[in-house]
Design an enzyme around this catalytic site. Structure first.
Site, PDB file in Angstrom:
ATOM      1  N   HIS A 181       0.825  -1.203   0.000  1.00  0.00           N
ATOM      2  CA  HIS A 181       0.000   0.000   0.000  1.00  0.00           C
ATOM      3  C   HIS A 181       0.862   1.258   0.000  1.00  0.00           C
ATOM      4  CE1 HIS A 181       0.912   0.996   4.206  1.00  0.00           C
ATOM      5  NE2 HIS A 181       0.754  -0.285   4.486  1.00  0.00           N
ATOM      6  N   ARG A 238      -5.917   1.038   4.376  1.00  0.00           N
ATOM      7  CA  ARG A 238      -4.816   1.569   3.572  1.00  0.00           C
ATOM      8  C   ARG A 238      -4.496   0.661   2.389  1.00  0.00           C
ATOM      9  NH1 ARG A 238      -2.976  -0.199   8.552  1.00  0.00           N
ATOM     10  NH2 ARG A 238      -1.074  -1.462   8.678  1.00  0.00           N
ATOM     11  N   HIS A 243       0.554  -5.439   2.522  1.00  0.00           N
ATOM     12  CA  HIS A 243       1.388  -4.668   3.447  1.00  0.00           C
ATOM     13  C   HIS A 243       2.837  -5.126   3.375  1.00  0.00           C
ATOM     14  CE1 HIS A 243      -2.355  -3.215   5.383  1.00  0.00           C
ATOM     15  NE2 HIS A 243      -2.785  -4.385   4.976  1.00  0.00           N
ATOM     16  N   GLU A 251      -1.191  -6.595   7.801  1.00  0.00           N
ATOM     17  CA  GLU A 251       0.173  -6.300   8.214  1.00  0.00           C
ATOM     18  C   GLU A 251       0.545  -7.132   9.442  1.00  0.00           C
ATOM     19  OE1 GLU A 251       3.172  -5.787   7.946  1.00  0.00           O
ATOM     20  OE2 GLU A 251       3.315  -3.639   7.481  1.00  0.00           O
TER      21      GLU A 251
END
Length: 254
Positions: free
Chosen positions: A15, A66, A188, A93
């Site tokens: 991202h 995100r 991520h 993440e």
């Protein structure tokens, strides 16, 4: 269905810069949105994919905005907002436990650079975990209500992150690739590192030094055995190396 190995069939995108990336804070599973720079990075990623002529049959992302918003921007830019999207919490993440929300430089000043470096960059040592009753514990977040509590992390090392990501990879993503689907994954830094480690057979020691730059599409050509036939950053290897070095420098600054 046979696998076309003449063009990329897997593209990974970390991202764009998030607001907490900008503020140098540990983010993990906290649902922080993109910064203005992050949105611009996602737009450029979409332009690079479009200019490379890469098309997709499906897309994957995490359940954090995100990554989701990065994917939306890319899909708009490649004129494919209709594409089927799968969201999977296992692509989230790495969970940074009790460090989440803390400023990285201030945390280093309190605990020492060496300790914070161990928490951040070691392969198998997680940071301090969240307490079960902490308001940011994922078991209290309704997006994870259907996930067994025992599967939800309170803190993760990269090793634990890989152990979370790999079942999604093996059970969901690999079968789609073997059917001939061309896939885009917006996720991520650490969930992508887990996939890259697996694909490229990177050692436990070497993976701790691998930095994934934000908003730079990494394209793979994989055969039906998931062997890497080709791998390249669409922005070019030099640009990706410079961006990765910037990520590493930011980490050392903490």
């Amino acid at each position: 269905m046979s696998v076309d190995i003449s063009a990329p069939n897997l593209v990974l995108v970390r991202h764009g810069q998030s607001q907490w990336n900008l503020e140098n804070r540990f983010t993990g599973w906290i649902d922080v949105d993109l910064s203005e720079q992050g949105r611009a990075e996602a737009l450029i990623a979409g332009q690079q994919i479009r200019e490379a002529g890469i098309e997709f049959d499906a897309a994957w992302t995490s359940v954090l905005q995100r990554a989701i918003h990065t994917l939306w921007i890319i899909l708009d830019e490649i004129d494919a907002p209709w594409l089927h999207v799968r969201r999977d919490w296992r692509l989230n993440e790495r969970h940074y436990g009790a460090l989440q929300g803390l400023n990285k430089a201030e945390t280093a000043a309190e605990h020492g650079d060496e300790q914070v470096h161990i928490w951040r960059r070691s392969y198998d040592i997680p940071p301090p975990p969240l307490a079960d009753d902490h308001p940011n514990h994922p078991r209290l977040d309704r997006r994870y209500r259907d996930i067994p509590t025992s599967s939800l992390p309170a803190a993760e090392s990269l090793k634990l992150t890989l152990e979370r990501v790999m079942p999604c990879w093996e059970e969901e993503i690999v079968p789609a690739l073997r059917e001939g689907q061309r896939l885009l994954i917006a996720a991520h830094g650490n969930s992508i590192r887990a996939i890259v480690k697996h694909l490229e057979s990177i050692s436990d020691d070497e993976i701790t030094g691998l930095n994934i730059p934000t908003g730079m599409p990494l394209a793979y050509i994989l055969d039906g055995y998931m062997t890497v036939l080709d791998r390249r950053y669409l922005a070019g290897e030099q640009a990706a190396a410079e961006a990765a070095a910037a990520v590493a420098a930011q980490g050392r600054a903490t």
